[in-house]
Design an enzyme around this catalytic site. Structure first.
Site, mmCIF file in Angstrom:
data_model
loop_
_atom_site.group_PDB
_atom_site.id
_atom_site.type_symbol
_atom_site.label_atom_id
_atom_site.label_comp_id
_atom_site.label_asym_id
_atom_site.label_seq_id
_atom_site.Cartn_x
_atom_site.Cartn_y
_atom_site.Cartn_z
ATOM 1 C CE LYS A 81 -21.833 -52.181 -18.286
ATOM 2 N NZ LYS A 81 -20.831 -51.645 -19.208
ATOM 3 C CG ASP A 82 -26.079 -55.226 -17.926
ATOM 4 O OD1 ASP A 82 -25.846 -54.312 -18.733
ATOM 5 O OD2 ASP A 82 -25.318 -56.206 -17.755
ATOM 6 N NE ARG A 129 -21.531 -44.892 -20.776
ATOM 7 C CZ ARG A 129 -20.222 -45.143 -20.693
ATOM 8 N NH1 ARG A 129 -19.367 -44.152 -20.490
ATOM 9 N NH2 ARG A 129 -19.762 -46.368 -20.813
ATOM 10 N NE ARG A 130 -17.809 -47.727 -22.850
ATOM 11 C CZ ARG A 130 -18.081 -48.999 -22.612
ATOM 12 N NH1 ARG A 130 -18.476 -49.784 -23.610
ATOM 13 N NH2 ARG A 130 -17.967 -49.501 -21.400
ATOM 14 N NE ARG A 147 -24.748 -56.327 -28.205
ATOM 15 C CZ ARG A 147 -25.913 -56.935 -28.315
ATOM 16 N NH1 ARG A 147 -26.748 -56.613 -29.278
ATOM 17 N NH2 ARG A 147 -26.261 -57.878 -27.462
ATOM 18 C CB THR A 152 -16.798 -61.961 -28.577
ATOM 19 O OG1 THR A 152 -17.215 -63.272 -28.210
ATOM 20 C CG2 THR A 152 -17.130 -61.714 -30.037
ATOM 21 N NE ARG A 153 -18.744 -56.229 -26.252
ATOM 22 C CZ ARG A 153 -19.590 -55.279 -25.863
ATOM 23 N NH1 ARG A 153 -19.157 -54.061 -25.638
ATOM 24 N NH2 ARG A 153 -20.870 -55.546 -25.691
ATOM 25 C CB CYS A 240 -29.811 -49.196 -24.509
ATOM 26 S SG CYS A 240 -29.181 -50.167 -23.132
#
Length: 309
Positions: A81-82, A129-130, A147, A152-153, A240
């Site tokens: 996806k990247d 998208r989300r 981010r 971290t998230r 993106c």
């Protein structure tokens, strides 16, 4: 002993993925030594700006692809996806191993699903998208950019900065970070990102030694759905900057079904189409779903988005 070098980002998830491929190669080829070359990309450096504003997917692969082209590495392992749909001259995605879960996960300390969140709750995600799809389900909650790497998230969730966050289930599975997963969305609730959960192994087109070495990693069904999803994204010329989702799956009768959506940034315009066909026509099926979207208002949506960015 023959040596192979894998180029990878340095995040925990990227290293897990690279080590997974390293272990598979070394198990399959007992006389080959595999080492990792860790490369810092622009996407790893710039963490305080949403991806849509700084150039999108290519930020996570450019430096890695340069290492391949300059023969500092033999192959690269990416989250598909990247990976931009257009690759540099001389490189190709040669193999897609079996796909992990393509779906999105809802994580929270207190709430069991998106529907359980109180009005005004703060949900974290960096994905347009989300955001657009969640707004359709819960227009009364606040969605805030999130981010950073997976650790971290999750730490920000634990620290109380968010009531809930949404992450790809694949990465959580791979890293064993499932403690706060409360719900898994299906594709009817939240259409996944194109190729979410899939890995891609990128090589130089003319490196037949490496191609032969890693051909055992190819997974037929994953490669079919990857073709459909990337063909869809390529026709939309999406990155993106636009809320785009696409998901292809095999049906019980052996056919495939591709579903895709495109929305305006505020979610007021939302287009979703699907198409069923045979696996050999995967790229055509993905292209056709994108064509339906473009011909029914999608061109105007994209023009408006790119005029603003």
């Amino acid at each position: 002993m023959e040596k192979v070098v894998i180029a990878t980002r340095g995040s925990k998830l990227a290293l897990w993925q690279a080590n997974y491929i390293k272990d598979r190669i070394q198990s399959h080829h007992k006389k080959i030594e595999v080492e990792l070359k860790i490369i810092k990309t622009q996407g790893d450096i710039i963490l305080d700006v949403p991806l849509a504003k700084i150039g999108g997917k290519g930020l996570f692969v450019k430096e890695i692809e340069n290492a391949l082209l300059e023969k500092e590495a033999d192959l690269a392992v990416h989250s598909m996806k990247d990976v931009p749909v257009d690759l540099p001259e001389g490189l190709e995605i040669f193999a897609n191993p079996v796909r992990e879960s393509p779906f999105d996960a809802f994580l929270s300390l207190r709430y069991n699903s998106i529907l359980d969140l109180p009005k005004g709750a703060i949900l974290g995600t960096s994905s347009l998208r989300r955001k657009v799809q969640i707004q359709k389900i819960r227009p009364d909650i606040k969605i805030v950019d999130l981010r950073g790497n997976v650790d971290t998230r999750i730490r920000k969730l634990k620290d109380g900065e968010f009531d809930a966050i949404i992450l790809a289930k694949a990465g959580l599975n791979r890293l064993g970070l499932l403690d706060y997963v409360r719900y898994i969305f299906n594709e009817k609730e939240l259409i996944p990102a194109v190729c979410q959960g899939s890995l891609g192994i990128e090589v130089r087109k003319d490196d037949f030694r490496i191609k032969e070495m890693i051909s055992f990693l190819k997974h037929h069904e994953t490669e079919i759905v990857t073709k459909a999803e990337r063909s869809f994204l390529k026709r939309l010329e999406g990155g993106c900057q636009a809320p785009i989702g696409g998901f292809c799956t095999f049906l019980n009768n052996g056919q495939i079904k591709m579903v895709g959506f495109l929305a305006s940034l505020d979610g007021s315009k939302y287009l979703i189409y699907d198409k069923i066909g045979i696996p050999n026509e995967a790229e055509y099926i993905g292209y056709e779903v994108a064509e339906q979207i473009l011909n029914n208002g999608g061109k105007k949506i994209l023009e408006d988005i790119y005029a603003r960015t």
